[in-house]
Design a protein around this motif. Structure first.
Motif, short mmCIF file in Angstrom:
data_model
loop_
_atom_site.label_atom_id
_atom_site.label_comp_id
_atom_site.label_asym_id
_atom_site.label_seq_id
_atom_site.Cartn_x
_atom_site.Cartn_y
_atom_site.Cartn_z
N ASP A 135 -7.62 -6.51 1.90
CA ASP A 135 -8.16 -6.56 0.53
C ASP A 135 -7.21 -5.85 -0.44
OD1 ASP A 135 -8.57 -3.85 0.75
OD2 ASP A 135 -10.74 -4.01 1.05
N ASP A 136 -7.64 -5.71 -1.70
CA ASP A 136 -6.79 -5.10 -2.72
C ASP A 136 -6.42 -3.65 -2.40
OD1 ASP A 136 -7.04 -7.48 -3.97
OD2 ASP A 136 -8.56 -6.82 -5.43
N HIS A 137 -7.24 -3.00 -1.56
CA HIS A 137 -6.96 -1.60 -1.19
C HIS A 137 -6.27 -1.52 0.16
CE1 HIS A 137 -9.57 -0.63 -4.54
NE2 HIS A 137 -10.49 -1.44 -4.02
N ASP A 138 -5.75 -2.64 0.61
CA ASP A 138 -5.05 -2.73 1.89
C ASP A 138 -5.95 -2.47 3.10
OD1 ASP A 138 -2.59 -3.57 2.82
OD2 ASP A 138 -1.97 -1.53 3.37
N GLU A 139 -7.26 -2.58 2.88
CA GLU A 139 -8.20 -2.44 4.00
C GLU A 139 -8.33 -3.80 4.70
OE1 GLU A 139 -9.84 0.33 4.92
OE2 GLU A 139 -9.02 1.53 3.26
#
Ligand SMILES: Cc1cc2nc3c(=O)[nH]c(=O)nc-3n(C[C@H](O)[C@H](O)[C@H](O)COP(=O)(O)O)c2cc1C
Length: 222
Positions: A135-139
């Motif tokens: 995702d956008d938070h690199d999760e």
């Protein structure tokens, strides 16, 4: 909890008569699809390939994760690299890696370790299955029903190409790891298939095959 945003469904309602006609015409068209193993070198317009891949990208997918990537190759150097690597794994496959039972099942198809279609055909479309994404938070974003989703997308791709007048071959060298290296795809993706796409050569032949009759593969509960 806020309800998800929604839009009115755009749906083409048709008369029963039109539905029967369209379904019959389409079935007749799809019955003429055969796997092509000898291709001409003539190029297919890029737009045709793009439209077909866009069709595949509209497939339903588990939790709408769209767990696929399509690497579309028309560059001859890349095709040559793919052919060379594929023929290497094919030689090992036919020289003993494949169980006898598998080789016996393949023998009516007349396939062997040489794969000239990989450099002759206009386009090689490699379909990668994405095991997960970020995702956008690199999760890590979990993917669901990846195999089913990618299978449906490939079915739609084959159908779209056939409908447009493009011959195809579902080609699956085993193993396919070399495709990540050549096509620069990450380890989080697994190549599922090379869909070879192009015009059949004028001397293309197909093995005689038997298709099951509908009553052999449909059960109805009226
Ligand atoms: C998942 C899958 C993998 C396949 N792999 C190969 C392959 O590696 N090489 C090949 O020549 N054909 C391959 N085929 C094509 C089948 O042999 C072919 O679809 C089958 O014999 C029926 O013939 P038709 O496609 O002309 O109806 C594959 C088909 C599928 C669905």
């Amino acid at each position: 909890m806020k309800a998800p945003a929604s839009l009115p469904l755009q749906f083409n309602h048709r008369s029963e008569e039109e539905m029967i006609h369209r379904s019959q015409t389409f079935a007749n068209e799809m019955f003429t699809r055969r796997s092509v193993r000898r291709f001409s070198k003539k190029a297919i317009p890029r737009e045709v390939i793009l439209n077909a891949v866009k069709t595949a990208g509209s497939a339903p997918s588990g939790a709408n994760r769209q767990p696929w990537h399509f690497a579309v190759v028309s560059n001859m150097d890349v095709k040559r690299d793919i052919r060379q690597a594929a023929e290497e794994v094919e030689r090992a496959f036919y020289a003993g890696k494949a169980p006898d039972r598998w080789l016996r099942a393949l023998s009516p198809l007349g396939t062997g370790p040489e794969k000239p279609f990989l450099t002759d055909a206009s386009h090689l479309i490699t379909i990668f299955l994405q095991k997960f994404s970020r995702d956008d938070h690199d999760e890590i974003r979990q993917h669901y029903y990846m195999q089913e989703s990618v299978g449906i997308a490939i079915g739609m791709l084959i159908t779209a190409l056939h409908h447009a007048g493009v011959g195809t071959l579902t080609y699956t060298p085993t193993p396919m790891r070399f495709l990540n290296r050549i096509l620069q795809r990450p380890d989080s993706e697994r190549a599922v298939m090379i869909l070879v796409a192009g015009y059949p050569s004028v001397d293309a032949t197909v093995p005689t095959i038997q298709r099951k009759e509908p009553d052999q593969f449909i059960s109805w509960f009226w």
